[in-house]
Design a protein around this motif. Structure first.
Motif, PDB file in Angstrom:
ATOM      1  N   UNK A  38       0.821  -1.207   0.000  1.00 31.17           N
ATOM      2  CA  UNK A  38       0.000   0.000   0.000  1.00 31.17           C
ATOM      3  C   UNK A  38       0.859   1.261   0.000  1.00 31.17           C
ATOM      4  N   UNK A  39       1.868   1.291   0.834  1.00 32.51           N
ATOM      5  CA  UNK A  39       2.755   2.461   0.918  1.00 32.51           C
ATOM      6  C   UNK A  39       3.541   2.664  -0.367  1.00 32.51           C
ATOM      7  N   UNK A  40       4.051   1.570  -0.931  1.00 34.91           N
ATOM      8  CA  UNK A  40       4.874   1.698  -2.141  1.00 34.91           C
ATOM      9  C   UNK A  40       4.083   2.177  -3.341  1.00 34.91           C
ATOM     10  N   UNK A  41       2.854   1.685  -3.494  1.00 37.09           N
ATOM     11  CA  UNK A  41       2.102   2.016  -4.707  1.00 37.09           C
ATOM     12  C   UNK A  41       1.112   3.145  -4.504  1.00 37.09           C
ATOM     13  N   UNK A  42       0.935   3.599  -3.257  1.00 38.48           N
ATOM     14  CA  UNK A  42       0.031   4.720  -2.997  1.00 38.48           C
ATOM     15  C   UNK A  42      -1.441   4.354  -3.064  1.00 38.48           C
ATOM     16  N   UNK A  43      -1.764   3.102  -2.769  1.00 38.42           N
ATOM     17  CA  UNK A  43      -3.150   2.645  -2.761  1.00 38.42           C
ATOM     18  C   UNK A  43      -3.604   2.539  -1.303  1.00 38.42           C
ATOM     19  N   UNK A  44      -4.851   2.920  -1.034  1.00 37.51           N
ATOM     20  CA  UNK A  44      -5.379   2.802   0.321  1.00 37.51           C
ATOM     21  C   UNK A  44      -5.266   1.350   0.780  1.00 37.51           C
ATOM     22  N   UNK A  45      -4.911   1.169   2.052  1.00 40.94           N
ATOM     23  CA  UNK A  45      -4.648  -0.174   2.581  1.00 40.94           C
ATOM     24  C   UNK A  45      -5.831  -1.121   2.406  1.00 40.94           C
ATOM     25  N   UNK A  46      -7.052  -0.642   2.650  1.00 45.12           N
ATOM     26  CA  UNK A  46      -8.216  -1.527   2.505  1.00 45.12           C
ATOM     27  C   UNK A  46      -8.401  -1.965   1.058  1.00 45.12           C
ATOM     28  N   UNK A  47      -8.113  -1.079   0.117  1.00 44.11           N
ATOM     29  CA  UNK A  47      -8.189  -1.452  -1.301  1.00 44.11           C
ATOM     30  C   UNK A  47      -7.113  -2.478  -1.647  1.00 44.11           C
ATOM     31  N   UNK A  48      -5.944  -2.325  -1.045  1.00 48.55           N
ATOM     32  CA  UNK A  48      -4.857  -3.270  -1.280  1.00 48.55           C
ATOM     33  C   UNK A  48      -5.258  -4.661  -0.803  1.00 48.55           C
ATOM     34  N   UNK A  49      -5.891  -4.738   0.372  1.00 46.63           N
ATOM     35  CA  UNK A  49      -6.379  -6.031   0.875  1.00 46.63           C
ATOM     36  C   UNK A  49      -7.382  -6.647  -0.094  1.00 46.63           C
ATOM     37  N   UNK A  50      -8.304  -5.837  -0.610  1.00 44.77           N
ATOM     38  CA  UNK A  50      -9.307  -6.333  -1.559  1.00 44.77           C
ATOM     39  C   UNK A  50      -8.650  -6.863  -2.827  1.00 44.77           C
ATOM     40  N   UNK A  51      -7.680  -6.130  -3.337  1.00 46.09           N
ATOM     41  CA  UNK A  51      -6.992  -6.542  -4.563  1.00 46.09           C
ATOM     42  C   UNK A  51      -6.210  -7.831  -4.317  1.00 46.09           C
ATOM     43  N   UNK A  52      -5.533  -7.919  -3.193  1.00 48.18           N
ATOM     44  CA  UNK A  52      -4.788  -9.137  -2.874  1.00 48.18           C
ATOM     45  C   UNK A  52      -5.717 -10.339  -2.750  1.00 48.18           C
ATOM     46  N   UNK A  53      -6.881 -10.139  -2.157  1.00 44.21           N
ATOM     47  CA  UNK A  53      -7.870 -11.219  -2.038  1.00 44.21           C
ATOM     48  C   UNK A  53      -8.310 -11.686  -3.427  1.00 44.21           C
ATOM     49  N   UNK A  54      -8.529 -10.737  -4.324  1.00 40.59           N
ATOM     50  CA  UNK A  54      -8.926 -11.065  -5.691  1.00 40.59           C
ATOM     51  C   UNK A  54      -7.822 -11.839  -6.413  1.00 40.59           C
TER      52      UNK A  54
END
Length: 66
Positions: A38-54
């Protein structure tokens, strides 16, 4: 090949833009926590979790519990 070209190619095979960005970050950096990604790519942490789940459901990434 530039990153944007890679993202567009991945989109053609059904991987979303955000999934592509997270995936490419993992390729560059290796095993990482969602917070670090999340920090490296500038994506909100909750969105990062959703993307990783996908990505996990698609079988593109694996999960490791430390």
């Amino acid at each position: 090949m530039e990153e944007e070209e890679i993202v567009k190619t991945l989109e053609l095979i059904g991987i979303s833009r955000n999934e592509s960005i997270v995936y490419l970050d993992l390729i560059r950096c290796g095993k990482s926590s969602p917070m670090d990604i999340s920090k490296r790519i500038g994506m909100h942490r909750s969105n990062t979790y959703d993307v990783l789940e996908s990505l996990l459901k698609k079988g593109i990434v694996d999960e490791s519990i430390i």
